[in-house]
Scaffold this motif. Structure first.
Motif, PDB file in Angstrom:
ATOM      1  N   LEU A 319      55.630 -31.969  39.474  1.00  0.00           N
ATOM      2  CA  LEU A 319      54.669 -30.692  39.182  1.00  0.00           C
ATOM      3  C   LEU A 319      54.976 -30.233  37.825  1.00  0.00           C
ATOM      4  O   LEU A 319      56.156 -30.262  37.426  1.00  0.00           O
ATOM      5  CB  LEU A 319      54.639 -29.834  40.453  1.00  0.00           C
ATOM      6  CG  LEU A 319      54.011 -30.131  41.577  1.00  0.00           C
ATOM      7  CD1 LEU A 319      54.488 -29.354  42.617  1.00  0.00           C
ATOM      8  CD2 LEU A 319      52.720 -30.606  41.520  1.00  0.00           C
ATOM      9  N   PRO A 320      53.940 -29.218  37.180  1.00  0.00           N
ATOM     10  CA  PRO A 320      54.236 -28.632  35.966  1.00  0.00           C
ATOM     11  C   PRO A 320      55.183 -27.483  36.343  1.00  0.00           C
ATOM     12  O   PRO A 320      55.394 -26.945  37.424  1.00  0.00           O
ATOM     13  CB  PRO A 320      52.809 -28.091  35.657  1.00  0.00           C
ATOM     14  CG  PRO A 320      51.857 -28.850  36.336  1.00  0.00           C
ATOM     15  CD  PRO A 320      52.493 -29.419  37.519  1.00  0.00           C
ATOM     16  N   GLU A 321      55.976 -27.030  35.464  1.00  0.00           N
ATOM     17  CA  GLU A 321      57.039 -26.042  35.508  1.00  0.00           C
ATOM     18  C   GLU A 321      56.436 -24.862  36.031  1.00  0.00           C
ATOM     19  O   GLU A 321      55.312 -24.415  35.758  1.00  0.00           O
ATOM     20  CB  GLU A 321      57.826 -25.940  34.073  1.00  0.00           C
ATOM     21  CG  GLU A 321      58.625 -27.083  33.626  1.00  0.00           C
ATOM     22  CD  GLU A 321      59.191 -26.524  32.426  1.00  0.00           C
ATOM     23  OE1 GLU A 321      59.246 -25.669  32.083  1.00  0.00           O
ATOM     24  OE2 GLU A 321      59.935 -27.661  31.923  1.00  0.00           O
ATOM     25  N   ASN A 322      57.420 -24.188  36.735  1.00  0.00           N
ATOM     26  CA  ASN A 322      57.109 -23.041  37.166  1.00  0.00           C
ATOM     27  C   ASN A 322      55.846 -22.648  37.987  1.00  0.00           C
ATOM     28  O   ASN A 322      55.520 -21.503  38.326  1.00  0.00           O
ATOM     29  CB  ASN A 322      56.939 -21.503  36.121  1.00  0.00           C
ATOM     30  CG  ASN A 322      58.095 -21.857  34.909  1.00  0.00           C
ATOM     31  OD1 ASN A 322      59.131 -21.924  35.423  1.00  0.00           O
ATOM     32  ND2 ASN A 322      57.846 -21.742  33.720  1.00  0.00           N
ATOM     33  N   ILE A 323      55.100 -23.473  38.720  1.00  0.00           N
ATOM     34  CA  ILE A 323      54.108 -23.550  39.663  1.00  0.00           C
ATOM     35  C   ILE A 323      54.433 -23.573  41.150  1.00  0.00           C
ATOM     36  O   ILE A 323      53.950 -23.296  41.939  1.00  0.00           O
ATOM     37  CB  ILE A 323      52.922 -24.075  39.219  1.00  0.00           C
ATOM     38  CG1 ILE A 323      53.386 -25.626  39.645  1.00  0.00           C
ATOM     39  CG2 ILE A 323      52.320 -23.957  37.701  1.00  0.00           C
ATOM     40  CD1 ILE A 323      51.722 -26.364  39.589  1.00  0.00           C
ATOM     41  N   THR A 324      55.893 -24.084  41.295  1.00  0.00           N
ATOM     42  CA  THR A 324      56.108 -24.551  42.533  1.00  0.00           C
ATOM     43  C   THR A 324      56.452 -23.433  43.588  1.00  0.00           C
ATOM     44  O   THR A 324      55.859 -23.253  44.479  1.00  0.00           O
ATOM     45  CB  THR A 324      57.203 -25.309  42.664  1.00  0.00           C
ATOM     46  OG1 THR A 324      58.306 -24.933  41.952  1.00  0.00           O
ATOM     47  CG2 THR A 324      57.061 -26.731  42.201  1.00  0.00           C
ATOM     48  N   PRO A 325      56.950 -22.179  42.883  1.00  0.00           N
ATOM     49  CA  PRO A 325      57.141 -21.131  43.803  1.00  0.00           C
ATOM     50  C   PRO A 325      55.719 -20.387  44.408  1.00  0.00           C
ATOM     51  O   PRO A 325      55.413 -20.134  45.422  1.00  0.00           O
ATOM     52  CB  PRO A 325      57.938 -19.972  42.894  1.00  0.00           C
ATOM     53  CG  PRO A 325      58.645 -20.744  41.874  1.00  0.00           C
ATOM     54  CD  PRO A 325      57.723 -22.105  41.519  1.00  0.00           C
ATOM     55  N   GLU A 326      54.693 -20.243  43.371  1.00  0.00           N
ATOM     56  CA  GLU A 326      53.505 -19.866  43.728  1.00  0.00           C
ATOM     57  C   GLU A 326      52.567 -20.839  44.671  1.00  0.00           C
ATOM     58  O   GLU A 326      51.847 -20.359  45.603  1.00  0.00           O
ATOM     59  CB  GLU A 326      52.491 -19.622  42.537  1.00  0.00           C
ATOM     60  CG  GLU A 326      51.207 -19.158  42.954  1.00  0.00           C
ATOM     61  CD  GLU A 326      50.677 -18.949  41.492  1.00  0.00           C
ATOM     62  OE1 GLU A 326      49.229 -18.426  41.424  1.00  0.00           O
ATOM     63  OE2 GLU A 326      50.971 -18.950  40.442  1.00  0.00           O
TER      64      GLU A 326
END
Length: 362
Positions: A319-326
């Motif tokens: 997945l693109p960086e920094n979107i997994t927490p959201e």
């Protein structure tokens, strides 16, 4: 709430304050509240004139919102949503007998009607009314030919939602109504769009949200199961309806669920044993059949979501960086809300895992 030709119902001090400030008065008054209002209206000589003036203003507002009259039976229509699944003839006849008994030695059969029925003006037919509460009394007058008219309190201040809530609450207080009756009535209220979701209904009716879920479960059961419940509705609380629906959701054949409902109606299966039966039930499905029922979906090329009849997994990679927490928060919130809407709380609690547990991974 009883009213006669010369009777006046006075509100409590709190009700007076609400009406004076422009708020609606919807709760029925007890005799104690009426007497207290009379005392409070004349606290002392100094405030006597002012209180009497306020009291007259409040009385005028109440009379604008409701009045008790004798109406022709022919001008009254049944409730738009029945609060009972059935009105047995013997129940209606008992009501008629009670009215006759109360009227003995009095000038009119109407003197035997202790409580007026509650009606609202018909929205499209001038001069006609719709029953909010008191359909059994109405049927007692009509089917037993007690009179061609009936005492009725006309409410002009009620919305459709308020009318339903008043009728629902009145029937909750009566011992001869069942959860099945209330569940079927609530289902009709949802069909008519009176409530948008379970939380809305729970708040409006003043009941627990889990009770709303359980009451709505009655109408979702197979017809053969509902037929068994109708034989002995008093044997089935909404908790039973919840568990019967869980039984259906776990894949139990309809005839098995209906046979189980029959045992409950006969009183030979306790709730504890029934709940354990549902919890332990495992459908006899072959592995080949289970595999055939697997549903796999591609998620934009990043991975797949897989589902069987009883399990769900989501597996996403690169997945693109920094979107997994959201994304994780969104998945958790969506799944949690969905499960709370569909599954009884006791079933959720019994299957709860640790706070990090879950069947999906991102």
């Amino acid at each position: 709430m009883t009213a006669g030709k010369n009777s006046t119902e006075l509100p409590s001090p709190e009700a007076m304050r609400r009406l004076m400030s422009g708020q609606r008065l919807t709760a029925p008054l007890t005799p104690e509240e009426i007497e207290q209002a009379k005392r409070d209206a004349y606290v002392n000589d100094t405030d006597r004139v002012q209180s009497a003036g306020q009291l007259e203003k409040v009385q005028n507002q109440i009379h604008q919102q409701e009045m008790t009259k004798v109406l022709p039976l022919s001008s009254i229509d049944p409730p738009t949503i029945s609060q009972r699944a059935a009105y047995p003839r013997e129940m209606v006849d008992r009501m008629a007998t009670a009215i006759r008994r109360q009227a003995l030695g009095k000038a009119s059969i109407l003197d035997g009607q202790i409580n007026p029925i509650i009606v609202v003006p018909h929205p499209t037919a001038s001069g006609r009314y719709i029953i909010v509460d008191g359909f059994t009394r109405y049927q007692a007058f009509e089917s037993n030919v007690l009179s061609d008219s009936i005492k009725a309190t006309i409410r002009t201040d009620l919305t459709e939602a308020e009318s339903f809530a008043m009728a629902f609450s009145a029937n909750v207080d009566r011992n001869d109504t069942s959860d099945f009756d209330r569940g079927m009535a609530l289902t009709e209220a949802f069909k008519k769009g009176i409530y948008v979701d379970r939380a809305d209904a729970a708040k409006a009716l003043g009941i627990d949200r889990n009770a709303v879920v359980g009451l709505l479960a009655f109408a979702e059961l197979p017809k053969s199961v509902i037929s068994q419940i109708q034989e002995k509705p008093e044997k089935f609380s909404y908790a039973y309806a919840n568990r019967l629906q869980s039984f259906v959701n776990k894949g139990a054949p309809e005839d098995v669920v209906a046979a189980t409902a029959k045992k409950i109606a006969e009183g030979t299966l306790s709730f504890k044993k029934f709940s354990a039966l549902v919890s332990d039930y495992a459908p006899n499905v072959s592995k080949a059949k289970q595999k055939k029922r697997r549903d796999t979906r591609n998620i934009l090329g990043y991975g797949k979501a897989r589902a069987t009849e009883t399990a769900l997994s989501i597996d996403l990679d690169s997945l693109p960086e920094n979107i997994t927490p959201e994304l994780l928060n969104l998945v958790e919130q969506t799944i949690t809300n969905f499960l709370r809407e569909r599954i009884p709380s006791e079933a959720i609690n019994s299957n709860a895992k640790d706070e990090d547990g879950g069947s999906y991974s991102v």
